[in-house]
Design a protein around this motif. Structure first.
Motif, PDB file in Angstrom:
ATOM      1  N   GLN A   1       0.844  -1.196   0.000  1.00 20.78           N
ATOM      2  CA  GLN A   1       0.000   0.000   0.000  1.00 20.78           C
ATOM      3  C   GLN A   1       0.880   1.247   0.000  1.00 20.78           C
ATOM      4  O   GLN A   1       1.935   1.253   0.637  1.00 20.78           O
ATOM      5  CB  GLN A   1      -0.886   0.020   1.262  1.00 20.78           C
ATOM      6  N   ASP A   2       0.454   2.267  -0.676  1.00 16.02           N
ATOM      7  CA  ASP A   2       1.037   3.616  -0.727  1.00 16.02           C
ATOM      8  C   ASP A   2       1.715   3.925  -2.052  1.00 16.02           C
ATOM      9  O   ASP A   2       2.098   5.069  -2.290  1.00 16.02           O
ATOM     10  CB  ASP A   2       2.040   3.900   0.405  1.00 16.02           C
ATOM     11  N   ALA A   3       1.890   2.938  -2.910  1.00 21.55           N
ATOM     12  CA  ALA A   3       2.522   3.168  -4.218  1.00 21.55           C
ATOM     13  C   ALA A   3       3.866   3.856  -4.088  1.00 21.55           C
ATOM     14  O   ALA A   3       4.192   4.776  -4.840  1.00 21.55           O
ATOM     15  CB  ALA A   3       1.591   3.965  -5.138  1.00 21.55           C
ATOM     16  N   GLU A   4       4.678   3.406  -3.116  1.00 20.52           N
ATOM     17  CA  GLU A   4       6.032   3.936  -2.984  1.00 20.52           C
ATOM     18  C   GLU A   4       6.851   3.556  -4.223  1.00 20.52           C
ATOM     19  O   GLU A   4       6.613   2.523  -4.846  1.00 20.52           O
ATOM     20  CB  GLU A   4       6.701   3.394  -1.720  1.00 20.52           C
TER      21      GLU A   4
ATOM     22  N   ALA B   1      -6.322  -0.240  -6.558  1.00 17.29           N
ATOM     23  CA  ALA B   1      -5.355  -1.336  -6.614  1.00 17.29           C
ATOM     24  C   ALA B   1      -4.473  -1.188  -7.843  1.00 17.29           C
ATOM     25  O   ALA B   1      -4.951  -0.847  -8.927  1.00 17.29           O
ATOM     26  CB  ALA B   1      -6.075  -2.679  -6.637  1.00 17.29           C
ATOM     27  N   VAL B   2      -3.178  -1.446  -7.666  1.00 11.56           N
ATOM     28  CA  VAL B   2      -2.217  -1.318  -8.773  1.00 11.56           C
ATOM     29  C   VAL B   2      -1.359  -2.572  -8.860  1.00 11.56           C
ATOM     30  O   VAL B   2      -0.647  -2.918  -7.915  1.00 11.56           O
ATOM     31  CB  VAL B   2      -1.308  -0.090  -8.583  1.00 11.56           C
TER      32      VAL B   2
ATOM     33  N   ILE C   1       0.156   0.243 -13.815  1.00  5.80           N
ATOM     34  CA  ILE C   1       1.074   1.326 -13.455  1.00  5.80           C
ATOM     35  C   ILE C   1       0.931   2.536 -14.368  1.00  5.80           C
ATOM     36  O   ILE C   1       0.856   3.684 -13.904  1.00  5.80           O
ATOM     37  CB  ILE C   1       2.532   0.807 -13.448  1.00  5.80           C
ATOM     38  N   LEU C   2       0.867   2.306 -15.669  1.00  8.55           N
ATOM     39  CA  LEU C   2       0.781   3.423 -16.613  1.00  8.55           C
ATOM     40  C   LEU C   2      -0.521   4.203 -16.470  1.00  8.55           C
ATOM     41  O   LEU C   2      -0.547   5.431 -16.603  1.00  8.55           O
ATOM     42  CB  LEU C   2       0.925   2.922 -18.049  1.00  8.55           C
ATOM     43  N   ASP C   3      -1.610   3.484 -16.174  1.00  9.03           N
ATOM     44  CA  ASP C   3      -2.929   4.122 -16.121  1.00  9.03           C
ATOM     45  C   ASP C   3      -3.237   4.778 -14.781  1.00  9.03           C
ATOM     46  O   ASP C   3      -4.278   5.435 -14.651  1.00  9.03           O
ATOM     47  CB  ASP C   3      -4.023   3.092 -16.432  1.00  9.03           C
ATOM     48  N   THR C   4      -2.384   4.586 -13.805  1.00  9.52           N
ATOM     49  CA  THR C   4      -2.669   5.126 -12.469  1.00  9.52           C
ATOM     50  C   THR C   4      -1.583   6.104 -12.041  1.00  9.52           C
ATOM     51  O   THR C   4      -1.700   7.300 -12.260  1.00  9.52           O
ATOM     52  CB  THR C   4      -2.800   3.981 -11.449  1.00  9.52           C
ATOM     53  N   VAL C   5      -0.512   5.601 -11.452  1.00  9.92           N
ATOM     54  CA  VAL C   5       0.499   6.488 -10.872  1.00  9.92           C
ATOM     55  C   VAL C   5       1.225   7.327 -11.915  1.00  9.92           C
ATOM     56  O   VAL C   5       1.573   8.485 -11.661  1.00  9.92           O
ATOM     57  CB  VAL C   5       1.510   5.687 -10.026  1.00  9.92           C
ATOM     58  N   VAL C   6       1.439   6.759 -13.105  1.00 12.29           N
ATOM     59  CA  VAL C   6       2.106   7.529 -14.165  1.00 12.29           C
ATOM     60  C   VAL C   6       1.141   8.538 -14.772  1.00 12.29           C
ATOM     61  O   VAL C   6       1.485   9.713 -14.967  1.00 12.29           O
ATOM     62  CB  VAL C   6       2.686   6.596 -15.241  1.00 12.29           C
ATOM     63  N   ALA C   7      -0.080   8.110 -15.058  1.00 16.67           N
ATOM     64  CA  ALA C   7      -1.073   9.003 -15.654  1.00 16.67           C
ATOM     65  C   ALA C   7      -1.366  10.197 -14.755  1.00 16.67           C
ATOM     66  O   ALA C   7      -1.607  11.316 -15.238  1.00 16.67           O
ATOM     67  CB  ALA C   7      -2.360   8.243 -15.946  1.00 16.67           C
TER      68      ALA C   7
ATOM     69  N   GLY D   1       6.028  -3.881 -20.585  1.00 21.91           N
ATOM     70  CA  GLY D   1       5.372  -2.983 -21.513  1.00 21.91           C
ATOM     71  C   GLY D   1       5.279  -1.544 -21.026  1.00 21.91           C
ATOM     72  O   GLY D   1       4.508  -0.747 -21.548  1.00 21.91           O
ATOM     73  N   ILE D   2       6.084  -1.206 -20.031  1.00 21.67           N
ATOM     74  CA  ILE D   2       6.079   0.169 -19.498  1.00 21.67           C
ATOM     75  C   ILE D   2       6.987   1.048 -20.335  1.00 21.67           C
ATOM     76  O   ILE D   2       6.769   2.268 -20.452  1.00 21.67           O
ATOM     77  CB  ILE D   2       6.497   0.163 -18.013  1.00 21.67           C
TER      78      ILE D   2
END
Length: 348
Positions: free
Chosen positions: A251-254, A312-313, A318-324, A346-347
């Motif tokens: 949790q926290d997307a560190e 949830a990630v 990853i691309l559609d959440t924290v990067v976007a 694929g990132i």
């Protein structure tokens, strides 16, 4: 009206641990105290504090007094007392200990200083506002991802370890409650559980290492309540060469967690939009400082509140959440060490 220099001097003399952030010059329009609980969780210094301070500065010529308690409830009490003595107009408090923090709220109430409970709900006192996430939902997302991954792997009745959060963090109980609402009906076997003091990665690592000695390869998954405890769990699992490597939550997307997800050491994390959270807290603090009435989207135990939605990630998100959202960039995640893994995912 208070002079920022005077506020900083009083705070420094009383405790020597407060940081005065002065957005303007001359007399300010008022002051806000920001009290955060620890530095072991990367989010507080990386996102919560700078976003909060930036939004306050955008809203006017206000002072922010900042202190981090380093997971010490007594230290946080002293920091709060120093801020109240310095004359802050509003306190934004993320408590180390939700129960002990009632003393801080009562002291602020006695001085007619409104208190915003930030991220963790304080167990009493008169709160002006509460800003957080749906923390039971966090646990549900973690457990659902864990169950689905183990079903996909073909071990739907596998054994799991539960590395829960700090016993003094009110949110930790909500994470666990949400997780158990899923796990209890999943067929998974909970081998052992641990409440991690201070959310310490080192203590999580030591505990998981001990459980590996007992359960070994029977460990199919690890419910880790945040990315810090996940890092400790992964370190212990890697050191013991547990195979197949268990499914690990977080949790926290560190940043380091996302890199573990890319490399396959951690299965998922929960992304919480910390920028909107800190921004909302700053806006409410300024409104309260100026005597404006604040209203929340909902009511939590009689307190107006904003509860944001966690997400949830996994590697696919990853691309559609924290990067976007600009939370992390591809270059942040895909350093040379992780470049090959990023390409495979694929990132890149």
């Amino acid at each position: 009206m208070r002079r920022p220099f005077a506020i900083a001097i009083v705070a420094a003399l009383l405790l020597g641990v407060l940081t005065a952030c002065v957005p303007g010059s001359g007399s300010s329009a008022g002051s806000i105290g920001l009290l955060l609980p620890d530095k072991k969780t990367a989010r507080y210094e990386t996102f919560d504090r700078p976003v909060f301070e930036q939004r306050v500065a955008e809203l006017g010529d206000y002072d922010v007094l900042y202190a981090n308690a380093d997971q010490d409830a007594a230290k946080q009490q002293q920091q709060a007392e120093s801020m109240l003595t310095a004359g802050v107009d509003v306190l934004v408090l993320d408590p180390v200990d939700a129960k002990a923090a009632v003393t801080i709220v009562n002291a602020a109430n006695a001085e007619s200083v409104p208190v915003i409970a930030y991220d963790r709900l304080i167990a009493g006192g008169e709160l002006a506002y509460y800003v957080s996430f749906d923390n039971r939902r966090v646990g549900q997302l973690q457990a659902t991802a864990l169950v689905d991954a183990l079903e996909e792997r073909g071990t739907p009745d596998g054994g799991i370890l539960m590395v829960n959060g700090s016993p003094t963090d009110s949110n930790a109980a909500h994470f666990h409650e949400g997780a158990m609402s899923v796990i209890a009906h999943s067929g998974l076997r909970v081998l052992a559980q641990y409440e991690t003091p201070d959310w310490s990665p080192d203590k999580a690592q030591a505990w998981v290492a001990g459980q590996i000695s007992q359960f070994g390869d029977d460990i199919a998954g690890v419910y880790a309540a945040n990315d810090g405890t996940a890092s400790g769990a992964v370190a212990a699992l890697r050191a013991a060469n547990v195979s197949p490597f268990p499914i690990v939550t977080g949790q926290d997307a560190e940043l380091t967690a996302l890199q573990r997800i890319v490399s396959g050491d951690q299965y998922m994390t929960v992304y919480k939009a910390l920028k909107p959270q800190a921004t909302r807290a700053a806006e409410v603090a300024v409104d309260l400082l100026n005597g404006r009435t604040v209203t929340g989207e909902l009511d939590v135990d009689g307190t107006p509140a904003t509860l944001l939605d966690p997400v949830a990630v996994t590697v696919d998100d990853i691309l559609d959440t924290v990067v976007a959202d600009g939370f992390w960039s591809i270059s942040d995640i895909c350093t040379p060490e992780y470049e090959a893994a990023c390409r495979a995912a694929g990132i890149l």
